[in-house]
Design a protein around this motif. Structure first.
Motif, PDB file in Angstrom:
ATOM      1  N   ASN A  79       0.821  -1.207   0.000  1.00  0.00           N
ATOM      2  CA  ASN A  79       0.000   0.000   0.000  1.00  0.00           C
ATOM      3  C   ASN A  79       0.856   1.257   0.000  1.00  0.00           C
ATOM      4  O   ASN A  79       0.498   2.253  -0.632  1.00  0.00           O
ATOM      5  CB  ASN A  79      -0.932   0.006   1.214  1.00  0.00           C
ATOM      6  CG  ASN A  79      -2.230  -0.739   0.951  1.00  0.00           C
ATOM      7  OD1 ASN A  79      -3.051  -0.312   0.147  1.00  0.00           O
ATOM      8  ND2 ASN A  79      -2.407  -1.855   1.625  1.00  0.00           N
ATOM      9  N   VAL A  80       1.988   1.216   0.689  1.00  0.00           N
ATOM     10  CA  VAL A  80       2.906   2.353   0.657  1.00  0.00           C
ATOM     11  C   VAL A  80       3.444   2.548  -0.762  1.00  0.00           C
ATOM     12  O   VAL A  80       3.545   3.681  -1.249  1.00  0.00           O
ATOM     13  CB  VAL A  80       4.069   2.138   1.652  1.00  0.00           C
ATOM     14  CG1 VAL A  80       5.088   3.273   1.521  1.00  0.00           C
ATOM     15  CG2 VAL A  80       3.543   2.073   3.082  1.00  0.00           C
ATOM     16  N   ILE A  81       3.783   1.445  -1.421  1.00  0.00           N
ATOM     17  CA  ILE A  81       4.272   1.526  -2.804  1.00  0.00           C
ATOM     18  C   ILE A  81       3.190   2.095  -3.718  1.00  0.00           C
ATOM     19  O   ILE A  81       3.465   2.950  -4.564  1.00  0.00           O
ATOM     20  CB  ILE A  81       4.727   0.143  -3.292  1.00  0.00           C
ATOM     21  CG1 ILE A  81       5.955  -0.314  -2.494  1.00  0.00           C
ATOM     22  CG2 ILE A  81       5.067   0.175  -4.789  1.00  0.00           C
ATOM     23  CD1 ILE A  81       6.367  -1.747  -2.757  1.00  0.00           C
ATOM     24  N   TYR A  82       1.955   1.623  -3.540  1.00  0.00           N
ATOM     25  CA  TYR A  82       0.853   2.160  -4.338  1.00  0.00           C
ATOM     26  C   TYR A  82       0.728   3.670  -4.128  1.00  0.00           C
ATOM     27  O   TYR A  82       0.495   4.428  -5.089  1.00  0.00           O
ATOM     28  CB  TYR A  82      -0.475   1.494  -3.951  1.00  0.00           C
ATOM     29  CG  TYR A  82      -0.540   0.013  -4.217  1.00  0.00           C
ATOM     30  CD1 TYR A  82       0.242  -0.577  -5.214  1.00  0.00           C
ATOM     31  CD2 TYR A  82      -1.375  -0.821  -3.473  1.00  0.00           C
ATOM     32  CE1 TYR A  82       0.185  -1.940  -5.468  1.00  0.00           C
ATOM     33  CE2 TYR A  82      -1.452  -2.178  -3.721  1.00  0.00           C
ATOM     34  CZ  TYR A  82      -0.666  -2.731  -4.719  1.00  0.00           C
ATOM     35  OH  TYR A  82      -0.729  -4.081  -4.945  1.00  0.00           O
ATOM     36  N   ALA A  83       0.881   4.114  -2.888  1.00  0.00           N
ATOM     37  CA  ALA A  83       0.762   5.537  -2.577  1.00  0.00           C
ATOM     38  C   ALA A  83       1.880   6.362  -3.203  1.00  0.00           C
ATOM     39  O   ALA A  83       1.706   7.553  -3.481  1.00  0.00           O
ATOM     40  CB  ALA A  83       0.749   5.735  -1.059  1.00  0.00           C
ATOM     41  N   ILE A 100       0.813  14.462  -1.733  1.00  0.00           N
ATOM     42  CA  ILE A 100      -0.381  14.654  -0.918  1.00  0.00           C
ATOM     43  C   ILE A 100      -1.423  13.589  -1.241  1.00  0.00           C
ATOM     44  O   ILE A 100      -2.052  13.016  -0.344  1.00  0.00           O
ATOM     45  CB  ILE A 100      -0.957  16.070  -1.124  1.00  0.00           C
ATOM     46  CG1 ILE A 100      -0.003  17.111  -0.544  1.00  0.00           C
ATOM     47  CG2 ILE A 100      -2.336  16.195  -0.477  1.00  0.00           C
ATOM     48  CD1 ILE A 100      -0.373  18.537  -0.888  1.00  0.00           C
ATOM     49  N   LEU A 101      -1.618  13.318  -2.529  1.00  0.00           N
ATOM     50  CA  LEU A 101      -2.564  12.276  -2.926  1.00  0.00           C
ATOM     51  C   LEU A 101      -2.167  10.921  -2.341  1.00  0.00           C
ATOM     52  O   LEU A 101      -3.006  10.168  -1.852  1.00  0.00           O
ATOM     53  CB  LEU A 101      -2.644  12.193  -4.454  1.00  0.00           C
ATOM     54  CG  LEU A 101      -3.364  13.341  -5.162  1.00  0.00           C
ATOM     55  CD1 LEU A 101      -3.232  13.202  -6.676  1.00  0.00           C
ATOM     56  CD2 LEU A 101      -4.831  13.394  -4.756  1.00  0.00           C
ATOM     57  N   GLY A 102      -0.869  10.628  -2.409  1.00  0.00           N
ATOM     58  CA  GLY A 102      -0.387   9.371  -1.839  1.00  0.00           C
ATOM     59  C   GLY A 102      -0.583   9.326  -0.333  1.00  0.00           C
ATOM     60  O   GLY A 102      -0.965   8.283   0.219  1.00  0.00           O
ATOM     61  N   GLY A 103      -0.326  10.446   0.339  1.00  0.00           N
ATOM     62  CA  GLY A 103      -0.513  10.495   1.782  1.00  0.00           C
ATOM     63  C   GLY A 103      -1.973  10.319   2.186  1.00  0.00           C
ATOM     64  O   GLY A 103      -2.291   9.605   3.149  1.00  0.00           O
ATOM     65  N   PHE A 144       4.377  12.637   5.042  1.00  0.00           N
ATOM     66  CA  PHE A 144       3.486  11.504   4.804  1.00  0.00           C
ATOM     67  C   PHE A 144       4.190  10.148   4.744  1.00  0.00           C
ATOM     68  O   PHE A 144       3.565   9.126   5.061  1.00  0.00           O
ATOM     69  CB  PHE A 144       2.705  11.717   3.501  1.00  0.00           C
ATOM     70  CG  PHE A 144       1.676  12.803   3.581  1.00  0.00           C
ATOM     71  CD1 PHE A 144       0.537  12.646   4.344  1.00  0.00           C
ATOM     72  CD2 PHE A 144       1.848  13.993   2.899  1.00  0.00           C
ATOM     73  CE1 PHE A 144      -0.427  13.646   4.423  1.00  0.00           C
ATOM     74  CE2 PHE A 144       0.899  15.002   2.967  1.00  0.00           C
ATOM     75  CZ  PHE A 144      -0.239  14.831   3.726  1.00  0.00           C
ATOM     76  N   PHE A 145       5.457  10.122   4.367  1.00  0.00           N
ATOM     77  CA  PHE A 145       6.091   8.829   4.113  1.00  0.00           C
ATOM     78  C   PHE A 145       7.296   8.517   4.991  1.00  0.00           C
ATOM     79  O   PHE A 145       7.648   7.352   5.138  1.00  0.00           O
ATOM     80  CB  PHE A 145       6.517   8.748   2.637  1.00  0.00           C
ATOM     81  CG  PHE A 145       5.370   8.751   1.684  1.00  0.00           C
ATOM     82  CD1 PHE A 145       4.676   7.591   1.396  1.00  0.00           C
ATOM     83  CD2 PHE A 145       4.959   9.929   1.069  1.00  0.00           C
ATOM     84  CE1 PHE A 145       3.599   7.587   0.519  1.00  0.00           C
ATOM     85  CE2 PHE A 145       3.886   9.948   0.189  1.00  0.00           C
ATOM     86  CZ  PHE A 145       3.208   8.776  -0.084  1.00  0.00           C
ATOM     87  N   MET A 146       7.958   9.511   5.552  1.00  0.00           N
ATOM     88  CA  MET A 146       9.161   9.261   6.341  1.00  0.00           C
ATOM     89  C   MET A 146       8.884   9.367   7.842  1.00  0.00           C
ATOM     90  O   MET A 146       9.248   8.487   8.612  1.00  0.00           O
ATOM     91  CB  MET A 146      10.275  10.243   5.949  1.00  0.00           C
ATOM     92  CG  MET A 146      10.464  10.426   4.459  1.00  0.00           C
ATOM     93  SD  MET A 146      10.975   8.938   3.585  1.00  0.00           S
ATOM     94  CE  MET A 146      12.673   8.810   4.052  1.00  0.00           C
ATOM     95  N   ALA A 147       8.231  10.441   8.259  1.00  0.00           N
ATOM     96  CA  ALA A 147       7.941  10.622   9.680  1.00  0.00           C
ATOM     97  C   ALA A 147       6.931   9.612  10.194  1.00  0.00           C
ATOM     98  O   ALA A 147       6.914   9.287  11.383  1.00  0.00           O
ATOM     99  CB  ALA A 147       7.435  12.044   9.930  1.00  0.00           C
ATOM    100  N   THR A 148       6.075   9.093   9.322  1.00  0.00           N
ATOM    101  CA  THR A 148       5.016   8.168   9.730  1.00  0.00           C
ATOM    102  C   THR A 148       5.451   6.713   9.722  1.00  0.00           C
ATOM    103  O   THR A 148       4.620   5.826   9.936  1.00  0.00           O
ATOM    104  CB  THR A 148       3.800   8.322   8.794  1.00  0.00           C
ATOM    105  OG1 THR A 148       4.230   8.122   7.433  1.00  0.00           O
ATOM    106  CG2 THR A 148       3.182   9.699   8.915  1.00  0.00           C
ATOM    107  N   ASP A 149       6.721   6.452   9.502  1.00  0.00           N
ATOM    108  CA  ASP A 149       7.236   5.081   9.526  1.00  0.00           C
ATOM    109  C   ASP A 149       6.834   4.405  10.838  1.00  0.00           C
ATOM    110  O   ASP A 149       7.123   4.912  11.923  1.00  0.00           O
ATOM    111  CB  ASP A 149       8.757   5.110   9.382  1.00  0.00           C
ATOM    112  CG  ASP A 149       9.376   3.727   9.461  1.00  0.00           C
ATOM    113  OD1 ASP A 149       8.682   2.739   9.151  1.00  0.00           O
ATOM    114  OD2 ASP A 149      10.562   3.636   9.839  1.00  0.00           O
TER     115      ASP A 149
END
Length: 330
Positions: free
Chosen positions: A26-30, A205-208, A261-266
């Motif tokens: 799902n992360v890859i899809y985002a 933003i869309l991915g997040g 959206f992608f690094m801090a939320t790990d």
């Protein structure tokens, strides 16, 4: 006759069928919209960087799992996500040796030496980015001008500065920012210089939002990160407009959206509780703003998140849910 004792532990106590490989997918899809934009604007350079990073990262993951005598678990997709995020933190025209070293640092130093997936205290991709930035600053800040792939099919590159780096250079040289950046659409669509993952705010933003919708991440870190960042950047810009870019440019350029959206939320390197995530997000936002406004580097996202990663155990220790069965303190 022995008594059966119940083990009192902290939450969560609910098991879920969602596995690591599905979360990572799902992360890859985002990330697909941002990947597509970077390939559109940087063509061959972006493809080369993505492919080499994926090959090197997966190879190091398999090699060091083998050395440690562990089962090779590339099918959990965690190394693939690290590879993509690392590529997005690199300049489009990165040399192969820089990608090789970065992949080694991300997987071996940032992940495997701590015990592998789930045990690393710092985000592996950011560990690699900061190491490369400190060791080879020239190569890590060599940006090229974006050229839509439909307009340019050759392999030549033209140098171009990012808005943040150009503003920082002018501020250091002249004591004020002289350049005006007025093309707002470029920040959203990706028609600006920068690393592969920081050129299109709307794609990130869309991915997040997709990750929040799928409940892979919650809103607590992104919202607290952005609000705390703006609470520092906006007043500073109002009082010193010639020493700071507008909040709009700060918000939608650089690695802020990728980090938010992608690094801090790990999941591994961020707090468990919602209150802890808000504290973590506020810390990231404040540090990012301070580094951007007063530090020697034009960008502060990577440093801010890594610094807050170090505080996660402390945050989780003091901000934790009540144990199941624990009585209220009177």
């Amino acid at each position: 006759m022995s008594e059966n004792k119940l083990l009192v532990t902290f939450s969560p106590h609910i098991r879920d069928s969602v596995q690591t490989d599905k979360i990572m997918l799902n992360v890859i899809y985002a990330l697909i919209p941002a990947i597509a934009v970077s390939i559109y604007y940087f063509g061959f350079f972006a493809l080369k960087t993505y492919i080499l990073t994926i090959i090197f990262t997966l190879a190091f993951e398999a090699l060091f799992l083998k050395i440690r005598g562990r089962r090779i678990t590339l099918d959990d997709n965690s190394a693939l996500v690290t590879a993509i995020l690392l590529a997005m933190n690199l300049p489009p025209a990165s040399p192969w040796w820089l990608i090789l070293i970065g992949s080694f640092i991300a997987i071996v130093v940032g992940k495997q030496v701590f015990g592998g997936l789930g045990q690393n205290p710092f985000n592996p991709a950011l560990v690699a980015r900061v190491f490369l930035l400190i060791s080879w600053p020239a190569q890590m800040t060599s940006w090229i001008k974006p050229t839509p792939i439909i307009e340019n099919f050759n392999f030549d590159s033209v140098s171009a500065a990012t808005p943040l780096s150009q503003a920082k250079t002018e501020l250091i040289s002249n004591g004020k920012i002289l350049t005006e950046f007025s093309d707002a659409s470029a920040y959203f669509l990706g028609n600006i210089g920068g690393s592969l993952g920081e050129i299109s705010a709307i794609a990130l933003i869309l991915g997040g939002l997709y990750l929040i919708y799928k409940k892979i991440i919650s809103w607590h870190i992104p919202v607290s990160y952005l609000i705390s960042f703006l609470l520092i950047v906006i007043p500073y810009w109002l009082f010193f407009p010639d020493k700071s870019l507008s909040p709009f440019i700060h918000l939608f350029t650089g690695g802020l959206m990728l980090g938010v959206f992608f690094m801090a939320t790990d999941m591994v390197t961020s707090p468990i509780t919602k209150k802890g995530q808000i504290i973590f997000g506020v810390g990231c936002g404040v540090l990012t703003a301070v580094i951007r406004l007063f530090g020697g580097y034009p960008e502060g996202v990577s440093f801010a998140i890594l610094l807050m990663n170090a505080f996660v155990p402390l945050i989780d220790y003091y901000i934790r849910p009540k144990s199941l069965g624990e009585a209220e303190k009177v």
